[in-house]
Design a protein around this motif. Sequence first.
Motif, PDB file in Angstrom:
ATOM      1  N   ALA A  56      -8.387  -3.284   5.986  1.00  8.83           N
ATOM      2  CA  ALA A  56      -8.184  -3.228   5.183  1.00  8.83           C
ATOM      3  C   ALA A  56      -8.472  -4.447   4.453  1.00  8.83           C
TER       4      ALA A  56
ATOM      5  N   HIS B  76      -5.593   0.808   2.908  1.00 17.63           N
ATOM      6  CA  HIS B  76      -4.802   1.140   3.497  1.00 17.63           C
ATOM      7  C   HIS B  76      -4.094   2.530   4.025  1.00 17.63           C
TER       8      HIS B  76
ATOM      9  N   GLU C  84       0.556  -1.512  -0.265  1.00 18.59           N
ATOM     10  CA  GLU C  84       0.398  -0.117  -0.547  1.00 18.59           C
ATOM     11  C   GLU C  84       0.572   1.354  -0.328  1.00 18.59           C
TER      12      GLU C  84
ATOM     13  N   TYR D 148      -4.832 -11.017   9.464  1.00 19.13           N
ATOM     14  CA  TYR D 148      -5.658 -10.658   8.549  1.00 19.13           C
ATOM     15  C   TYR D 148      -7.025 -10.530   8.680  1.00 19.13           C
TER      16      TYR D 148
ATOM     17  N   HIS E 129      -8.450  -3.491  -0.692  1.00 19.25           N
ATOM     18  CA  HIS E 129      -7.492  -3.951   0.123  1.00 19.25           C
ATOM     19  C   HIS E 129      -6.258  -2.615  -0.003  1.00 19.25           C
TER      20      HIS E 129
HETATM   21 ZN   LIG Z   1      -2.761  -5.044   4.012  1.00 19.98          ZN
END
Ligand SMILES: [Zn+2]
Length: 461
Positions: A343, A321, A298, A393, A317
């Motif tokens: 994200a 960020h 990102e 995540y 995603h």
């Molecule tokens: Zn990420």
Amino acid sequence: MSRRRTPLAALAVACLTLVVPATAHADTYSPGSAGLGDPYFPHAGNGGYDVEHYDLKLRFNPKTDVLSGTATITATATKNLSRFNLDFSGLTVRKVEVNGKKATFRRKGQELTVTPAAGPADEAKFTVSVQYDGKPKPVNDPELGVTGWIHTKDGATALGEPDGARTWFPVNDNPKDKATFAYTVSVPVGLTVLANGEPRNTGIVRVRNGWSSVKWEMREPMAPYLAMVAIGKFKVTQGTAAGVPNITAYDPVLAKTSKYLHRTTAKATEWGVKHFGPYPFSSTGGIADKVDVGYALETQGRPVYDGDVSDDLLIVHELAHQWFGNSVGPQTWRDIWLNEGFATYAEWLYEETHNGPTAKQTFAKLYKSKGEFWQLKTGNPGRNGMFDWEAVYQRGAMTLQALRQKIGDETFFELLPAWTEKHRHGTANTRDFIDLAEEMSGLDLDPLFNAWLYKAAKPKL
Ligand SMILES: [Zn+2]
């Protein structure tokens, strides 16, 4: 970062009044520390000063792999400094100056220790310039992958998360010390240079002796790990999205899978504004390149995608960020779920708002699965677990869904933009997030966050 496998209580400070003779420490100069004590990367970053700006003048020849550069760093001392450190690996240092005067230096591991003729006094602004050259070598971490200055077939791309920045410029490489960046990059004529932020001399690229030089600038504060330069053959598209320039580029060999990059970037940026608040930077974009690192990053204002970028959710995603991770940065790497959990949750929310499964359904499916979600602490996954797909995540995103179910949609969807507004262009930690969620919901949320973030066990519903 995105890898694809399958789809305190407030510190009470007692105020002591010490009677010290007025002359005792006015003249005392001492070294800045060689690290900032990050729990996962204790050597990253340095004490005794705070960087405001990096001015990086770089020259790169892909034929010889030689990078030469002058980094001029503007910083403010936070104590009387007899000497201080920068993080810098590989590359040969030719000369170091502090405030225009020659300084001595030594190197050990990733530390470049600079001793100025006269050390900067507490609160004094100073500049340090470092001249260097050599063939950069990326960091190849067996657990975390390849980062830093990465040679590609037609140039190079620099990606720094978590600690690769030191492979291409001397840096205070800690997420806490954000700064603005200016790049002047010279490359052989015919190659394109992209970086964070906006180009500063479109149309007036300087060409001399077969080299062209281009300026880019990131005017909003940026953590060094998000600094990025991409050099090579690129097809560049310019437009606007959410009221800011949208600059995307792809390596022509990726034309087939990159044809929607520009459009999807615009769409995802605008979608993000609706859910997360005003877009934090003065441009957006994306770069698809063949970097062969196996992840997308990102990089601020302009993520880099490695190879195939045909998955909308990957773009969602990395752009999420920009709010979560880039504008609101983590204070230490332990808080990485504040980047990755958010994200990933943005992906779920994007699906929910585009006729896909609801976030609740995605949560329910994962909750039943027998993954490794429950074996690491999402809020402290350990250095080697910081990019764990399941624990950080997915369980990070599950934490947010559990929170949403607890505090209700109305409060939850006010909390996200309130969070990005409160810590815009700053840094924050998990406690800050819990405090804000408690303040806005009026609920005690410690039991929920303890179960979801700090226990290596499956939380009860
Ligand atoms: Zn990420």
